[in-house]
Design a protein around this motif. Sequence first.
Motif, PDB file in Angstrom:
ATOM      1  N   GLY A  71       0.785  -1.229   0.000  1.00 30.82           N
ATOM      2  CA  GLY A  71       0.000   0.000   0.000  1.00 30.82           C
ATOM      3  C   GLY A  71       0.815   1.277   0.000  1.00 30.82           C
ATOM      4  O   GLY A  71       0.244   2.372  -0.061  1.00 30.82           O
ATOM      5  N   GLN A  72       2.149   1.152   0.030  1.00 35.25           N
ATOM      6  CA  GLN A  72       3.016   2.323   0.031  1.00 35.25           C
ATOM      7  C   GLN A  72       3.655   2.508  -1.341  1.00 35.25           C
ATOM      8  O   GLN A  72       4.173   1.554  -1.920  1.00 35.25           O
ATOM      9  CB  GLN A  72       4.111   2.181   1.099  1.00 35.25           C
ATOM     10  CG  GLN A  72       3.586   2.057   2.517  1.00 35.25           C
ATOM     11  CD  GLN A  72       2.838   3.291   2.972  1.00 35.25           C
ATOM     12  OE1 GLN A  72       3.324   4.412   2.810  1.00 35.25           O
ATOM     13  NE2 GLN A  72       1.654   3.098   3.548  1.00 35.25           N
ATOM     14  N   ARG A  73       3.625   3.746  -1.860  1.00 33.69           N
ATOM     15  CA  ARG A  73       4.180   4.036  -3.179  1.00 33.69           C
ATOM     16  C   ARG A  73       5.697   3.846  -3.188  1.00 33.69           C
ATOM     17  O   ARG A  73       6.395   4.295  -2.293  1.00 33.69           O
ATOM     18  CB  ARG A  73       3.839   5.466  -3.589  1.00 33.69           C
ATOM     19  CG  ARG A  73       4.420   5.925  -4.921  1.00 33.69           C
ATOM     20  CD  ARG A  73       3.693   5.302  -6.103  1.00 33.69           C
ATOM     21  NE  ARG A  73       2.302   5.645  -6.111  1.00 33.69           N
ATOM     22  CZ  ARG A  73       1.799   6.780  -6.641  1.00 33.69           C
ATOM     23  NH1 ARG A  73       2.600   7.676  -7.182  1.00 33.69           N
ATOM     24  NH2 ARG A  73       0.493   7.007  -6.626  1.00 33.69           N
ATOM     25  N   VAL A  74       6.175   3.150  -4.212  1.00 34.54           N
ATOM     26  CA  VAL A  74       7.609   2.996  -4.438  1.00 34.54           C
ATOM     27  C   VAL A  74       7.985   3.914  -5.597  1.00 34.54           C
ATOM     28  O   VAL A  74       7.440   3.789  -6.692  1.00 34.54           O
ATOM     29  CB  VAL A  74       7.978   1.536  -4.794  1.00 34.54           C
ATOM     30  CG1 VAL A  74       9.484   1.410  -5.016  1.00 34.54           C
ATOM     31  CG2 VAL A  74       7.513   0.576  -3.707  1.00 34.54           C
ATOM     32  N   LYS A  75       8.892   4.856  -5.365  1.00 37.29           N
ATOM     33  CA  LYS A  75       9.271   5.802  -6.409  1.00 37.29           C
ATOM     34  C   LYS A  75      10.185   5.128  -7.428  1.00 37.29           C
ATOM     35  O   LYS A  75      11.285   4.693  -7.093  1.00 37.29           O
ATOM     36  CB  LYS A  75       9.969   7.021  -5.800  1.00 37.29           C
ATOM     37  CG  LYS A  75       9.043   7.898  -4.969  1.00 37.29           C
ATOM     38  CD  LYS A  75       9.762   9.146  -4.488  1.00 37.29           C
ATOM     39  CE  LYS A  75       8.827  10.064  -3.710  1.00 37.29           C
ATOM     40  NZ  LYS A  75       9.519  11.293  -3.247  1.00 37.29           N
ATOM     41  N   LEU A  76       9.713   5.032  -8.669  1.00 35.41           N
ATOM     42  CA  LEU A  76      10.469   4.374  -9.724  1.00 35.41           C
ATOM     43  C   LEU A  76      10.747   5.341 -10.869  1.00 35.41           C
ATOM     44  O   LEU A  76       9.936   6.206 -11.171  1.00 35.41           O
ATOM     45  CB  LEU A  76       9.688   3.175 -10.284  1.00 35.41           C
ATOM     46  CG  LEU A  76       9.311   2.047  -9.336  1.00 35.41           C
ATOM     47  CD1 LEU A  76       8.534   0.980 -10.102  1.00 35.41           C
ATOM     48  CD2 LEU A  76      10.546   1.437  -8.691  1.00 35.41           C
ATOM     49  N   THR A  77      11.898   5.151 -11.511  1.00 40.69           N
ATOM     50  CA  THR A  77      12.140   5.846 -12.767  1.00 40.69           C
ATOM     51  C   THR A  77      11.342   5.124 -13.853  1.00 40.69           C
ATOM     52  O   THR A  77      10.804   4.025 -13.633  1.00 40.69           O
ATOM     53  CB  THR A  77      13.637   5.820 -13.126  1.00 40.69           C
ATOM     54  OG1 THR A  77      14.025   4.475 -13.432  1.00 40.69           O
ATOM     55  CG2 THR A  77      14.494   6.348 -11.979  1.00 40.69           C
ATOM     56  N   GLN A  78      11.289   5.713 -15.050  1.00 41.22           N
ATOM     57  CA  GLN A  78      10.559   5.082 -16.150  1.00 41.22           C
ATOM     58  C   GLN A  78      11.185   3.746 -16.541  1.00 41.22           C
ATOM     59  O   GLN A  78      10.480   2.786 -16.879  1.00 41.22           O
ATOM     60  CB  GLN A  78      10.514   6.022 -17.350  1.00 41.22           C
ATOM     61  CG  GLN A  78       9.631   7.247 -17.136  1.00 41.22           C
ATOM     62  CD  GLN A  78       8.189   6.878 -16.840  1.00 41.22           C
ATOM     63  OE1 GLN A  78       7.515   6.264 -17.659  1.00 41.22           O
ATOM     64  NE2 GLN A  78       7.708   7.220 -15.666  1.00 41.22           N
ATOM     65  N   VAL A  79      12.509   3.670 -16.501  1.00 38.65           N
ATOM     66  CA  VAL A  79      13.189   2.408 -16.807  1.00 38.65           C
ATOM     67  C   VAL A  79      12.859   1.355 -15.748  1.00 38.65           C
ATOM     68  O   VAL A  79      12.544   0.206 -16.070  1.00 38.65           O
ATOM     69  CB  VAL A  79      14.716   2.619 -16.907  1.00 38.65           C
ATOM     70  CG1 VAL A  79      15.459   1.284 -16.887  1.00 38.65           C
ATOM     71  CG2 VAL A  79      15.063   3.368 -18.189  1.00 38.65           C
ATOM     72  N   GLU A  80      12.925   1.741 -14.479  1.00 41.33           N
ATOM     73  CA  GLU A  80      12.612   0.794 -13.398  1.00 41.33           C
ATOM     74  C   GLU A  80      11.174   0.304 -13.505  1.00 41.33           C
ATOM     75  O   GLU A  80      10.890  -0.888 -13.316  1.00 41.33           O
ATOM     76  CB  GLU A  80      12.855   1.456 -12.044  1.00 41.33           C
ATOM     77  CG  GLU A  80      14.325   1.728 -11.760  1.00 41.33           C
ATOM     78  CD  GLU A  80      14.544   2.714 -10.628  1.00 41.33           C
ATOM     79  OE1 GLU A  80      15.702   2.873 -10.217  1.00 41.33           O
ATOM     80  OE2 GLU A  80      13.558   3.339 -10.166  1.00 41.33           O
ATOM     81  N   TYR A  81      10.259   1.211 -13.809  1.00 38.63           N
ATOM     82  CA  TYR A  81       8.859   0.812 -13.987  1.00 38.63           C
ATOM     83  C   TYR A  81       8.744  -0.222 -15.111  1.00 38.63           C
ATOM     84  O   TYR A  81       8.043  -1.236 -14.972  1.00 38.63           O
ATOM     85  CB  TYR A  81       7.990   2.033 -14.313  1.00 38.63           C
ATOM     86  CG  TYR A  81       6.627   1.655 -14.862  1.00 38.63           C
ATOM     87  CD1 TYR A  81       5.585   1.307 -14.011  1.00 38.63           C
ATOM     88  CD2 TYR A  81       6.404   1.593 -16.243  1.00 38.63           C
ATOM     89  CE1 TYR A  81       4.341   0.921 -14.517  1.00 38.63           C
ATOM     90  CE2 TYR A  81       5.173   1.210 -16.758  1.00 38.63           C
ATOM     91  CZ  TYR A  81       4.150   0.873 -15.893  1.00 38.63           C
ATOM     92  OH  TYR A  81       2.946   0.477 -16.402  1.00 38.63           O
TER      93      TYR A  81
END
Length: 229
Positions: free
Chosen positions: A151-161
């Motif tokens: 339930g917690q947002r994980v901050k990802l770059t576009q590549v990581e996503y």
Amino acid sequence: MKKILVLEDEENIRSFVVINLRRAGYETIEAETGEDALAALKADPEIKVALLDIMLPGIDGFEVCRRMRAMDNRLGVIMLTARAQEMDKVTGLMTGADDYVTKPFSPAELTARVDALFRRAGGDTEAPAADEISAPPFLLNTRNRTLEKNGQRVKLTQVEYSIVKLFMENPGKALSREEILDTVWGKDYFGELKIVDVNIRRLRIKIEDNAQKPVYINTVWGYGYKWGG
């Protein structure tokens, strides 16, 4: 017009880069220092990609990258370096860069790298089959391009996503480094396979409970990686 920020303190190199990017259809915003680059990014949210030189007066490209990531995780970042040492490449990627280009580089190579990053920054070209992919404790929202863990947002770059999306769409399947590279970076990517390994290392730090003992992204020795056991 597609906007790109070019941070390079050497005027002749910056002019070479800017001329070729404009020929390729990009609108360029120029900066000589890290401070100028950060101010430009803050002032213009339409900037989608940044080219960052490493060796700069004042704060260096690594620190600029870290601060840009804190401001905007969707920004595409390419590091420019005159040095070919392995540590520069790894450090750049671990601070949040998506790619690196070693000087001297050809206009075709630079444009291809920028084009690929802009495609990712623009999101998926095809509508997703489902808005969400669930793999507890993770929930991937393919419409908003976000990941949550418990339930917690994980901050990802576009590549990581893009890497996480590929894994979650293929649970338990061993994916080769070549397959990951082709899917995430594109079949026309000029770079090296180690960019996959460094991005996986960065991703594990963000999503694993213990990055040294990964549970979600497992290594398939001599081949690649897979999601889950």
